[in-house]
Design an enzyme around this catalytic site. Structure first.
Site, PDB file in Angstrom:
ATOM      1  N   HIS A 205      -9.393  -2.289  -4.530  1.00  0.00           N
ATOM      2  CA  HIS A 205      -8.264  -2.649  -3.630  1.00  0.00           C
ATOM      3  C   HIS A 205      -7.148  -3.638  -4.380  1.00  0.00           C
ATOM      4  O   HIS A 205      -6.012  -3.368  -4.084  1.00  0.00           O
ATOM      5  CB  HIS A 205      -8.648  -3.170  -2.361  1.00  0.00           C
TER       6      HIS A 205
ATOM      7  N   ASP B 231      -3.363  -3.088  -4.822  1.00  0.00           N
ATOM      8  CA  ASP B 231      -2.298  -4.237  -4.509  1.00  0.00           C
ATOM      9  C   ASP B 231      -1.304  -4.216  -5.644  1.00  0.00           C
ATOM     10  O   ASP B 231      -0.202  -4.290  -5.460  1.00  0.00           O
ATOM     11  CB  ASP B 231      -2.791  -5.143  -4.091  1.00  0.00           C
TER      12      ASP B 231
ATOM     13  N   HIS C 167      -0.463 -11.082  -4.254  1.00  0.00           N
ATOM     14  CA  HIS C 167       0.694 -10.646  -4.262  1.00  0.00           C
ATOM     15  C   HIS C 167       1.809 -11.895  -4.876  1.00  0.00           C
ATOM     16  O   HIS C 167       2.619 -11.545  -5.348  1.00  0.00           O
ATOM     17  CB  HIS C 167       1.171 -10.555  -2.804  1.00  0.00           C
TER      18      HIS C 167
ATOM     19  N   HIS D  81       0.725  -1.268   0.120  1.00  0.00           N
ATOM     20  CA  HIS D  81       0.176   0.064   0.046  1.00  0.00           C
ATOM     21  C   HIS D  81       0.686   1.514  -0.129  1.00  0.00           C
ATOM     22  O   HIS D  81       0.491   2.257  -0.560  1.00  0.00           O
ATOM     23  CB  HIS D  81      -0.899  -0.145   1.151  1.00  0.00           C
TER      24      HIS D  81
HETATM   25 ZN   LIG Z   1      -3.802  -4.674   0.007  1.00  0.00          ZN
END
Ligand SMILES: [Zn+2]
EC number: 3.5.1.108
Length: 324
Positions: free
Chosen positions: A268, A272, A295, A109
């Site tokens: 969101h 990311d 991720h 973030h």
């Molecule tokens: Zn996040």
């Protein structure tokens, strides 16, 4: 245009004739000049997983130094680079080579805020193993960066241009980088969750500072209620609360104030992706396409891109190739 950018123009004109002669507009931080912060700034918050208070400070840094995370409690530093990522299970974690104990977790973030705010060179100090979660979005970091102010530096940016498509997949999820004629990074992302409050969502945008600020920055991290107990049992999410995450239980959003956007979840996930892809080390010129990518896949994608020497090249802000 905000006041900071007026300051930036003044600095450029004061310091760099070679830059001025290009005729490039400096109103946008995308214009291709490296920037750092005008002043240092700090804040205090709690880590999402450890639940402990941490102090975060952003400090100006010289040209070509990039984004560096510094553990002030250990005296260690790690560059914000894809090949320094040691864990991606719940967040993106960096560590210096051979020093997993000097990890810095939940950098995504912060990275998204830095790249969107046009900050190329900065030292990010933290006195513990994890970034403060603040409200679970990038907005508080952007606020800090805005308060610190931005200053142009006398050096053009390098850009990584994607030359051929690179794709990684896992269990029906995928992430891809493709060449793209439009300047900068375009993103298209879709997600699919069994929880009815999330369901299937898709979002596309071309990354710009203004677009990030207005469309992605305030979108918060989220979790399923059913996963919270498992995370707590594993000693994680100790700092998590309805103040810093959206919690979903089937068709229900448990936060009393509800969502900030109807499709806050996919936005969101795109935030990311912006943060994870910022670990390429330079801005990307290309198109990112992801389906249920997180991720782990985002980092595998960068590793796959950079490992294929024919898939990218370094160019200057004007699109001319540079020696890599
Ligand atoms: Zn996040």
């Amino acid at each position: 245009m905000d006041g900071m950018q007026v300051d930036t123009i003044g600095d450029l004109h004061g310091s760099s004739s070679s830059v001025r002669e290009t005729g490039l507009s400096f109103r946008s931080p995308d214009a291709g000049i490296q920037h750092t912060l005008r002043n240092p700034i700090s804040c205090r918050g709690i880590g999402l997983h450890g639940g402990l208070p941490v102090t975060l400070a952003f400090r100006p840094a010289p040209v070509e130094s990039g984004i560096v995370f510094r553990r002030t409690d250990l005296g260690t530093e790690v560059a914000a680079q894809f090949d320094r990522v040691i864990d991606t299970r719940l967040c993106t974690v960096l560590a210096p080579e051979g020093r997993p104990d000097a990890r810095v977790a939940t950098v995504e973030h912060v990275m998204a805020a830095l790249i969107a705010a046009g900050i190329d060179n900065v030292i990010v100090e933290v006195d513990g193993p994890e970034m403060p979660v603040l409200d679970g979005s990038s907005e508080p970091f952007l606020f800090l960066l805005d308060c610190a102010g931005r200053v142009a530096q006398d050096m053009p940016r390098s850009v990584i241009e994607v030359l051929k498509t690179v794709r990684v997949e896992e269990n029906g999820a995928f992430a891809e980088l493709r060449p793209n004629r439009a300047p900068g990074l375009s993103l298209a992302l879709s997600i699919a969750f069994d929880a009815a409050a999330i369901g299937r969502q898709a979002y596309t945008m071309r990354l710009s500072e203004q677009g990030f600020r207005s469309e992605l920055a305030n979108c918060r991290t989220f979790t399923l209620r059913s996963e919270i107990e498992a995370m707590r049992a594993a000693g994680l999410a100790r700092g998590g609360s309805l103040d810093n995450a959206v919690v979903v239980d089937g068709a229900r959003v448990m936060n009393p104030a509800g969502l900030r956007r109807p499709n806050e979840f996919v936005r969101h996930k795109m935030l990311d992706a912006v943060g994870d892809l910022a670990l390429a080390g330079h801005r990307l010129q290309g198109a990112f396409i992801g389906h249920r990518s997180g991720h782990g896949l985002n980092n595998r994608l960068l590793r796959a891109l950079m490992a294929d020497r024919g898939a990218w090249r370094i160019v200057g802000w004007n699109g001319r190739a540079r020696a890599a």
